[in-house]
Design a protein around this motif. Structure first.
Motif, short mmCIF file in Angstrom:
data_model
loop_
_atom_site.label_atom_id
_atom_site.label_comp_id
_atom_site.label_asym_id
_atom_site.label_seq_id
_atom_site.Cartn_x
_atom_site.Cartn_y
_atom_site.Cartn_z
N PRO A 181 47.60 -20.26 -48.79
CA PRO A 181 49.03 -19.93 -48.81
C PRO A 181 49.33 -18.61 -49.53
N ILE A 182 48.65 -18.35 -50.68
CA ILE A 182 48.93 -17.12 -51.41
C ILE A 182 48.54 -15.90 -50.59
N GLU A 183 47.48 -16.01 -49.79
CA GLU A 183 47.08 -14.90 -48.93
C GLU A 183 48.13 -14.64 -47.87
N ALA A 184 48.75 -15.69 -47.37
CA ALA A 184 49.80 -15.54 -46.36
C ALA A 184 51.01 -14.83 -46.95
N VAL A 185 51.36 -15.17 -48.19
CA VAL A 185 52.50 -14.54 -48.85
C VAL A 185 52.24 -13.05 -49.06
N ILE A 186 51.04 -12.71 -49.54
CA ILE A 186 50.68 -11.31 -49.78
C ILE A 186 50.66 -10.54 -48.47
N SER A 187 50.11 -11.15 -47.42
CA SER A 187 50.06 -10.49 -46.11
C SER A 187 51.47 -10.21 -45.60
N ALA A 188 52.39 -11.16 -45.79
CA ALA A 188 53.77 -10.97 -45.34
C ALA A 188 54.44 -9.83 -46.10
N LEU A 189 54.17 -9.73 -47.42
CA LEU A 189 54.74 -8.65 -48.22
C LEU A 189 54.24 -7.29 -47.72
N PHE A 190 52.94 -7.17 -47.49
CA PHE A 190 52.38 -5.90 -47.01
C PHE A 190 52.92 -5.55 -45.63
N THR A 191 53.11 -6.55 -44.79
CA THR A 191 53.65 -6.30 -43.45
C THR A 191 55.06 -5.75 -43.55
N SER A 192 55.88 -6.34 -44.43
CA SER A 192 57.25 -5.89 -44.62
C SER A 192 57.30 -4.47 -45.17
N VAL A 193 56.48 -4.20 -46.19
CA VAL A 193 56.46 -2.88 -46.82
C VAL A 193 56.06 -1.80 -45.82
N HIS A 194 55.03 -2.06 -45.03
CA HIS A 194 54.55 -1.08 -44.07
C HIS A 194 55.52 -0.89 -42.91
N ALA A 195 56.27 -1.93 -42.58
CA ALA A 195 57.23 -1.81 -41.48
C ALA A 195 58.31 -0.79 -41.82
N ARG A 196 58.79 -0.79 -43.06
CA ARG A 196 59.79 0.20 -43.47
C ARG A 196 59.21 1.60 -43.37
N PHE A 197 58.00 1.78 -43.85
CA PHE A 197 57.37 3.10 -43.81
C PHE A 197 57.22 3.58 -42.37
N ALA A 198 56.78 2.71 -41.48
CA ALA A 198 56.59 3.09 -40.08
C ALA A 198 57.90 3.54 -39.46
N ARG A 199 58.99 2.83 -39.76
CA ARG A 199 60.31 3.20 -39.22
C ARG A 199 60.75 4.55 -39.75
N GLU A 200 60.58 4.77 -41.06
CA GLU A 200 61.04 6.02 -41.66
C GLU A 200 60.22 7.21 -41.16
N ILE A 201 58.91 7.04 -41.05
CA ILE A 201 58.07 8.13 -40.56
C ILE A 201 58.45 8.49 -39.13
N GLU A 202 58.65 7.50 -38.31
CA GLU A 202 59.03 7.76 -36.92
C GLU A 202 60.33 8.54 -36.83
N GLU A 203 61.30 8.18 -37.68
CA GLU A 203 62.60 8.87 -37.68
C GLU A 203 62.46 10.29 -38.20
N LEU A 204 61.70 10.46 -39.29
CA LEU A 204 61.58 11.78 -39.91
C LEU A 204 60.78 12.74 -39.04
#
Length: 257
Positions: A181-204
């Motif tokens: 379960p803890i690995e799933a939580v950490i994976s979800a956090l990293f997925t969320s963090v990287h999703a914001r970066f991907a959106r911002e880079i694409e826009e910039l």
């Protein structure tokens, strides 16, 4: 990456950092010279686990089941920062510096561009559960990476025309199968963090007059986050990545020219 950029005579006008990026950003902004970056490199190469993650009476997996604010004290990291940074306040850096932390009052991002530099960096690097929150002016803060792990939009809002993005890992996060379960939580956090970066880079990258140079980190990292033995290899990989990116830029310019 910083070492290779400095060696090639590339100097930033402003520096933004989040989490461990705030540690490196502070060292670079304080002394953006070849000698300054060599001292930073020496720190990373000579780190031992107990330097950053002081061992308590209870250690191993049991650390994660205690009733306490964090698994580790930040006393080790504080000592490293206090001995490595030759300035006391952010506004005394050679290059203007901003580091981001996450407020535990309302979950917003808070940018520090003045005040005690060690406290601000400790707040930005206060990995949830690993290091304790840091209180500044009566407000508690945790890792800035929770809300803005790669602060490219902050640089763009300031008016930058060229942004170098120094990543610790690949630009896109590929979630791996999890067993606990803890690995799933950490994976979800990293997925969320990287999703914001991907959106911002694409826009910039679509914004006229703005050049974004993304320097990618390696995918090969130690399974144990306390293991600093890979530092020399990771530093070499960072240098090669800057060489690749700048050579690609030079080739692109010659084609366009």
């Amino acid at each position: 990456m910083l070492a290779e950029l400095v060696q090639r005579g590339i100097r930033a006008d402003r520096v933004y950092g989040a989490s461990v990026g705030a540690v490196n950003a502070a060292a670079y902004a304080a002394d953006p010279t070849v000698e300054g970056i060599k001292r930073l490199e020496d720190v990373w190469v000579n780190l031992r686990p107990d330097d950053v993650f002081p061992r308590a009476r209870v250690h191993g997996p049991w650390l994660f089941f205690q009733q306490r604010l964090s698994v580790y004290s930040n006393s080790g990291l504080r000592r490293i920062l206090e001995s490595g940074l030759e300035i006391d306040r952010i506004e005394d850096t050679a290059i203007p510096l901003e580091v981001v932390a996450t407020s535990l009052r309302d979950g917003s991002e808070r940018w520090f561009d003045s005040g005690p530099i060690v406290d601000a960096v400790l707040a930005s690097a206060a990995i949830p559960g690993i290091f304790p929150p840091v209180t500044i002016d009566g407000e508690a803060f945790i890792d800035g990476g929770v809300v803005d792990n790669v602060p490219v939009s902050r640089a763009a809002a300031w008016g930058a025309t060229r942004i170098f993005v120094l990543l610790c890992g690949p630009p896109r996060h590929t979630p791996l199968p999890t067993k606990r379960p803890i690995e799933a939580v950490i994976s979800a956090l990293f997925t969320s963090v990287h999703a914001r970066f991907a959106r911002e880079i694409e826009e910039l990258q679509r914004r006229p007059g703005l050049q974004v140079v993304v320097l990618r980190g390696t995918e090969r990292v130690p399974e144990d986050f306390r293991d600093f033995g890979y530092s020399p290899q990771l530093i070499d990989a960072g240098r090669r990545e800057v060489e690749r990116a700048l050579d690609a830029l030079a080739g692109h310019r010659s084609v366009l020219g």
